[in-house]
Design a protein around this motif. Structure first.
Motif: not given
Length: 335
Positions: A182-184, A215-219, A245-247
């Motif tokens: 999975a890719f946030i 695929f999921a969006e976050a800040l 995780y994005p970071d």
């Protein structure tokens, strides 16, 4: 007051050599630069900024735009490291840096503010790069360098090599036997788009199809929205075995959600971050992540911006890519 002539006399070199050596000019050998700089320090030399400003018509001050939606500011190690690299090079070349903004303000006139402050150039680290106000500044006569956003061939951008970073992370995860990945990702920006495309491309190269609900969006830099995204992913009928995780800060939110479910990263589920901050390297287990070379990125921004300021029309704009490295940690298990 110690002058450049005094330093030139002590070092037995010319006035212009001293001036260039103190700026770190590549025309002067490293040995001579060190000789002059050490002598200046020994003699207690301090540049006369007022006289220099009158002589050169420059303030030797660089503005830094850093808008932060999460409130973390320069407590975020990645951006703090970039600022450190930027400041180090700027000061070595006789420039100061000034932080101009930390919170997004709709309709803020960046151009007039920068012009009024007399900045010789502006480093744009974080903001809404597509806003009319930022574009007005970009199109003005004030030299600018943008971080992780490329406008066109007439404006310099320094980019962390997101395509390579995500590709290497994905290859590493796949090498451990993972296929349900999975890719946030962060909000819809150029960086996000590059990362998603690189992730998909690496998976496709191994014949792995990633479903849309993976695929999921976050800040960016926000553990709370990443925790929510983690909850959604783990609630799927066919949950992933690994989550991107994005970071690294966002990964902390994911880890909290995993702990609440009694899951242990690197054992029950695999996770990877991005940035390579010290905090997550000190965890048990240490986070598997991609370390961005923030100091080199900041230094590259400063070098290009000052070259633009000093060379004017002779400066050739460019897009510079800076790569980092994988920190393997212990949060990716073998299937």
């Amino acid at each position: 007051m110690v002058t450049l002539k005094d330093i030139a006399k002590e070092c037995n070199v010319s006035f212009s050599t001293v001036s260039k050596a103190l700026k770190g000019d590549s025309e002067i050998s490293i040995e001579t630069q060190k000789l002059v700089q050490n002598m200046a320090k020994k003699m207690g030399y301090h540049p006369n900024l007022a006289a220099r400003t009158l002589r050169t018509k420059r303030t030797f001050d660089i503005g830094v735009i850093f808008e932060d939606k999460t409130g973390a500011g320069f407590q975020h190690q990645y951006f703090a490291t970039i600022l450190s690299g930027l400041q180090s090079v700027a000061q070595a070349k006789g420039y100061e840096i000034t932080l101009t903004s930390t919170k997004p303000v709709k309709g803020y006139d960046y151009y007039n503010h920068m012009k009024g402050r007399g900045f010789d150039g502006v480093a744009i680290l974080s903001c809404d790069f597509n806003s009319a106000e930022i574009k007005k500044l970009i199109k003005s006569e004030i030299p600018t360098v943008s971080l992780d956003f490329f406008y066109d061939k007439n404006h310099t951008a320094v980019m962390s090599n997101n395509e390579v970073g995500i590709s290497e992370l994905t290859e590493y995860v796949i090498s451990k036997g993972h296929k349900k990945i999975a890719f946030i990702h962060g909000e819809n920006t150029l960086v996000t788009q590059e990362r998603i495309e690189s992730f998909k491309k690496a998976c496709q190269a191994h014949g792995i199809t990633i479903p849309e609900d993976y695929f999921a969006e976050a800040l960016y830099n926000d553990p709370f929205t990443s925790a929510e995204a983690t909850n959604i992913l783990l609630s799927l009928p066919d949950a992933p075995t690994c989550i991107f995780y994005p970071d690294d800060y966002s990964a902390l939110g994911g880890i909290r959600e995993l702990n609440a479910r009694g899951l242990h990263p690197g054992q029950d589920i695999s996770i990877v971050g991005y940035d390579g901050i010290m905090l997550t390297s000190m965890m048990i287990p240490p986070l598997t992540t991609y370390e961005q070379n923030g100091k080199k990125i900041g230094a590259t921004i400063a070098e290009n911006l000052i070259a633009n300021i000093e060379q004017g029309e002779n400066y050739a704009p460019k897009c510079e890519l800076v790569s980092g490295r994988i920190l393997k940690g212990d949060t990716v298990n073998i299937l």
